[in-house]
Design an enzyme around this catalytic site. Sequence first.
Site, PDB file in Angstrom:
ATOM      1  N   SER A  32      -7.313 -24.315  23.597  1.00  0.00           N
ATOM      2  CA  SER A  32      -8.823 -24.370  23.884  1.00  0.00           C
ATOM      3  C   SER A  32      -9.306 -24.907  23.589  1.00  0.00           C
ATOM      4  O   SER A  32      -9.612 -25.678  22.147  1.00  0.00           O
ATOM      5  CB  SER A  32      -9.298 -22.453  23.509  1.00  0.00           C
ATOM      6  OG  SER A  32     -10.552 -22.960  23.860  1.00  0.00           O
ATOM      7  N   SER A  34     -12.834 -25.247  23.662  1.00  0.00           N
ATOM      8  CA  SER A  34     -14.248 -24.936  23.743  1.00  0.00           C
ATOM      9  C   SER A  34     -15.052 -25.786  21.787  1.00  0.00           C
ATOM     10  O   SER A  34     -15.688 -25.768  22.377  1.00  0.00           O
ATOM     11  CB  SER A  34     -13.893 -23.683  23.784  1.00  0.00           C
ATOM     12  OG  SER A  34     -13.854 -22.834  25.185  1.00  0.00           O
ATOM     13  N   LYS A  89     -11.587 -11.187  30.037  1.00  0.00           N
ATOM     14  CA  LYS A  89     -12.713 -10.942  31.054  1.00  0.00           C
ATOM     15  C   LYS A  89     -12.793 -10.079  31.284  1.00  0.00           C
ATOM     16  O   LYS A  89     -14.032 -10.045  31.456  1.00  0.00           O
ATOM     17  CB  LYS A  89     -12.677 -13.020  32.220  1.00  0.00           C
ATOM     18  CG  LYS A  89     -13.437 -13.793  31.433  1.00  0.00           C
ATOM     19  CD  LYS A  89     -13.084 -14.706  31.771  1.00  0.00           C
ATOM     20  CE  LYS A  89     -12.862 -16.200  31.144  1.00  0.00           C
ATOM     21  NZ  LYS A  89     -12.543 -17.455  32.177  1.00  0.00           N
ATOM     22  N   ASN A 110     -17.273 -13.895  30.844  1.00  0.00           N
ATOM     23  CA  ASN A 110     -16.586 -14.974  29.790  1.00  0.00           C
ATOM     24  C   ASN A 110     -17.998 -15.173  28.679  1.00  0.00           C
ATOM     25  O   ASN A 110     -17.717 -15.453  27.732  1.00  0.00           O
ATOM     26  CB  ASN A 110     -16.253 -15.887  30.190  1.00  0.00           C
ATOM     27  CG  ASN A 110     -17.690 -16.746  30.928  1.00  0.00           C
ATOM     28  OD1 ASN A 110     -18.659 -16.345  31.340  1.00  0.00           O
ATOM     29  ND2 ASN A 110     -17.237 -18.122  31.161  1.00  0.00           N
ATOM     30  N   ASP A 125     -18.997 -18.675  34.530  1.00  0.00           N
ATOM     31  CA  ASP A 125     -17.473 -19.649  34.992  1.00  0.00           C
ATOM     32  C   ASP A 125     -17.616 -20.294  36.854  1.00  0.00           C
ATOM     33  O   ASP A 125     -17.253 -21.285  36.720  1.00  0.00           O
ATOM     34  CB  ASP A 125     -16.082 -18.468  34.879  1.00  0.00           C
ATOM     35  CG  ASP A 125     -15.555 -18.288  34.124  1.00  0.00           C
ATOM     36  OD1 ASP A 125     -15.483 -19.153  32.797  1.00  0.00           O
ATOM     37  OD2 ASP A 125     -14.674 -17.456  33.304  1.00  0.00           O
ATOM     38  N   ARG A 175      -0.001 -12.438  42.260  1.00  0.00           N
ATOM     39  CA  ARG A 175       0.984 -12.055  42.238  1.00  0.00           C
ATOM     40  C   ARG A 175       1.739 -10.655  41.936  1.00  0.00           C
ATOM     41  O   ARG A 175       2.285  -9.811  42.726  1.00  0.00           O
ATOM     42  CB  ARG A 175       1.990 -13.216  40.872  1.00  0.00           C
ATOM     43  CG  ARG A 175       2.989 -12.789  40.091  1.00  0.00           C
ATOM     44  CD  ARG A 175       3.777 -13.115  38.617  1.00  0.00           C
ATOM     45  NE  ARG A 175       2.359 -12.331  37.849  1.00  0.00           N
ATOM     46  CZ  ARG A 175       2.311 -12.939  36.818  1.00  0.00           C
ATOM     47  NH1 ARG A 175       3.028 -13.611  36.035  1.00  0.00           N
ATOM     48  NH2 ARG A 175       1.560 -12.132  35.720  1.00  0.00           N
ATOM     49  N   THR A 176       0.771 -10.031  41.721  1.00  0.00           N
ATOM     50  CA  THR A 176       0.420  -8.638  41.083  1.00  0.00           C
ATOM     51  C   THR A 176       0.077  -7.714  42.397  1.00  0.00           C
ATOM     52  O   THR A 176      -1.546  -7.808  42.228  1.00  0.00           O
ATOM     53  CB  THR A 176       0.676  -8.020  39.841  1.00  0.00           C
ATOM     54  OG1 THR A 176       1.349  -8.688  39.132  1.00  0.00           O
ATOM     55  CG2 THR A 176       0.418  -6.661  40.005  1.00  0.00           C
TER      56      THR A 176
HETATM   57  P1  NAP Z   1      -6.462 -13.362  33.022  1.00  0.00           P
HETATM   58  O1  NAP Z   1      -7.635 -12.420  33.526  1.00  0.00           O
HETATM   59  O2  NAP Z   1      -5.157 -13.338  32.405  1.00  0.00           O
HETATM   60  O3  NAP Z   1      -6.194 -13.539  34.444  1.00  0.00           O
HETATM   61  C1  NAP Z   1      -4.793 -14.164  35.046  1.00  0.00           C
HETATM   62  C2  NAP Z   1      -4.223 -14.299  36.262  1.00  0.00           C
HETATM   63  O4  NAP Z   1      -2.783 -15.180  36.374  1.00  0.00           O
HETATM   64  C3  NAP Z   1      -3.943 -12.994  37.007  1.00  0.00           C
HETATM   65  O5  NAP Z   1      -4.777 -13.294  38.375  1.00  0.00           O
HETATM   66  C4  NAP Z   1      -2.306 -13.958  36.904  1.00  0.00           C
HETATM   67  O6  NAP Z   1      -1.905 -12.227  37.664  1.00  0.00           O
HETATM   68  C5  NAP Z   1      -2.179 -14.426  36.610  1.00  0.00           C
HETATM   69  N1  NAP Z   1      -1.139 -15.124  36.099  1.00  0.00           N
HETATM   70  C6  NAP Z   1      -0.511 -15.493  35.486  1.00  0.00           C
HETATM   71  N2  NAP Z   1      -0.067 -15.723  35.014  1.00  0.00           N
HETATM   72  C7  NAP Z   1       1.769 -16.312  36.186  1.00  0.00           C
HETATM   73  C8  NAP Z   1       2.272 -17.491  36.598  1.00  0.00           C
HETATM   74  N3  NAP Z   1       3.163 -17.142  36.147  1.00  0.00           N
HETATM   75  N4  NAP Z   1       2.618 -17.338  38.032  1.00  0.00           N
HETATM   76  C9  NAP Z   1       1.786 -17.019  38.567  1.00  0.00           C
HETATM   77  N5  NAP Z   1       0.622 -15.558  38.670  1.00  0.00           N
HETATM   78  C10 NAP Z   1       0.136 -15.922  36.854  1.00  0.00           C
HETATM   79  O7  NAP Z   1      -6.966 -14.941  32.941  1.00  0.00           O
HETATM   80  P2  NAP Z   1      -8.276 -15.887  33.601  1.00  0.00           P
HETATM   81  O8  NAP Z   1      -9.058 -16.115  32.159  1.00  0.00           O
HETATM   82  O9  NAP Z   1      -8.510 -15.662  34.442  1.00  0.00           O
HETATM   83  O10 NAP Z   1      -7.692 -17.637  33.440  1.00  0.00           O
HETATM   84  C11 NAP Z   1      -6.613 -17.395  35.011  1.00  0.00           C
HETATM   85  C12 NAP Z   1      -6.522 -19.741  34.450  1.00  0.00           C
HETATM   86  O11 NAP Z   1      -7.654 -20.391  33.748  1.00  0.00           O
HETATM   87  C13 NAP Z   1      -6.023 -19.656  32.393  1.00  0.00           C
HETATM   88  O12 NAP Z   1      -4.940 -20.570  33.310  1.00  0.00           O
HETATM   89  C14 NAP Z   1      -7.189 -20.549  32.119  1.00  0.00           C
HETATM   90  O13 NAP Z   1      -7.271 -21.226  30.937  1.00  0.00           O
HETATM   91  C15 NAP Z   1      -8.258 -20.941  33.435  1.00  0.00           C
HETATM   92  N6  NAP Z   1      -9.460 -20.967  33.258  1.00  0.00           N
HETATM   93  C16 NAP Z   1     -10.456 -21.952  33.077  1.00  0.00           C
HETATM   94  C17 NAP Z   1     -11.619 -22.256  33.013  1.00  0.00           C
HETATM   95  C18 NAP Z   1     -11.997 -23.192  32.849  1.00  0.00           C
HETATM   96  O14 NAP Z   1     -13.038 -24.156  32.315  1.00  0.00           O
HETATM   97  N7  NAP Z   1     -11.666 -24.481  33.284  1.00  0.00           N
HETATM   98  C19 NAP Z   1     -11.978 -21.672  32.903  1.00  0.00           C
HETATM   99  C20 NAP Z   1     -11.815 -19.884  33.128  1.00  0.00           C
HETATM  100  C21 NAP Z   1     -10.279 -19.559  33.084  1.00  0.00           C
HETATM  101  P3  NAP Z   1      -1.653 -11.351  38.066  1.00  0.00           P
HETATM  102  O15 NAP Z   1      -2.091 -10.718  37.882  1.00  0.00           O
HETATM  103  O16 NAP Z   1       0.369 -10.419  38.782  1.00  0.00           O
HETATM  104  O17 NAP Z   1      -0.792 -10.956  36.660  1.00  0.00           O
END
Ligand code: NAP
Length: 311
Positions: A32, A34, A89, A110, A125, A175-176
């Site tokens: 991160s 941040s 989140k 978030n 977000d 995926r799930t």
């Molecule tokens: P989260 O709530 O933990 O959700 C993770 C998601 O990724 C779920 O849909 C999960 O699918 C999927 N996933 C995890 N590993 C995977 C894999 N190997 N192959 C395919 N799908 C996979 O996380 P989140 O907070 O939503 O964040 C998701 C991503 O967005 C992260 O990489 C985070 O760093 C990024 N993000 C970036 C920003 C930014 O400001 N740039 C803001 C927010 C988030 P399942 O349901 O199958 O487990």
Amino acid sequence: MDRHPVRTLEELEDWNAEEPSLAVLGRPVAHSLSPVMHAVALARLAREDAAFGAWRYHKFDVPPERLAEALPLFHARGFLGINLTIPHKVLAVGLVRAIDPFAADAGAVNTLRRRDDGYEGFNTDGHGVARAITDELGTAIRGSHVVVLGAGGAARATAVTCLAERCASLAIGNRTPANLEALLSILRPLAGAAGTPVRGFDPSRPPADLPADALVINATSAGLAADDPPPIDLGRLRGAPMVYDMIYNPPATELLRAAAARGLRAANGLSMLAHQGARSLEIWTGRSVPAAPMLAACRAALRPTGPSGVS
Ligand code: NAP
């Protein structure tokens, strides 16, 4: 370079810092940026009001099974604001004292703002991704056929934003299946009200009739590890999709490399990070916070520093 250490809940137990504190909580959280961008934004705010010069932003490694005990501890230690990242989140929705309407619709928070009896939940977000897509891809969600990959916290905020912004259609790949269905059940009533077609799909087998020239938004964690395969095979999508990958560290994922190889318009998540962070800081401080200096700080932090590569 990011010199902010990753702190632990054990350190929080003994926390006796006097200064106003903010933090991002996640697992993993080392990637991160941040703390880097908030330090720059707080230094700018301190030019208008010296009090902000004392504010500090930290990053804490918190596993999901300890979030419920961690939040009261952050509150007891006086933390004014908290950002939540993977995988907190959705979980945090049940742990806040109050929630703003957008975060409630998305079922994801978030940003937490301190009040006397606990934390109030917000979600920045959706604002971040919409601004980033305009800035980086030169297009708007409004009127676009959007494909969101993921069904976690970031995907939820993105999907709700797409409906609010009146995208032409929305397809969610995850995926799930159970997590996909949970998100679709949130979206159906909102989509019905907006009159927007919404569907779910298995990203390993994208349906052949997904709209051509879609706006593809990666909101999965696939790509955070350097050897992660892309969350979708762009070769199976019709036309010339545009790709927004929320991942920013590493700056180039397999998905972005595949987009570049096909000559597609694409961007990583750095701009979203800056916009969502600026909005969080506005919520905590009540001041106007420009995203541009925060984005510049992130770009500088990701710049290779020498033979060892990205710092
Ligand atoms: P989260 O709530 O933990 O959700 C993770 C998601 O990724 C779920 O849909 C999960 O699918 C999927 N996933 C995890 N590993 C995977 C894999 N190997 N192959 C395919 N799908 C996979 O996380 P989140 O907070 O939503 O964040 C998701 C991503 O967005 C992260 O990489 C985070 O760093 C990024 N993000 C970036 C920003 C930014 O400001 N740039 C803001 C927010 C988030 P399942 O349901 O199958 O487990």
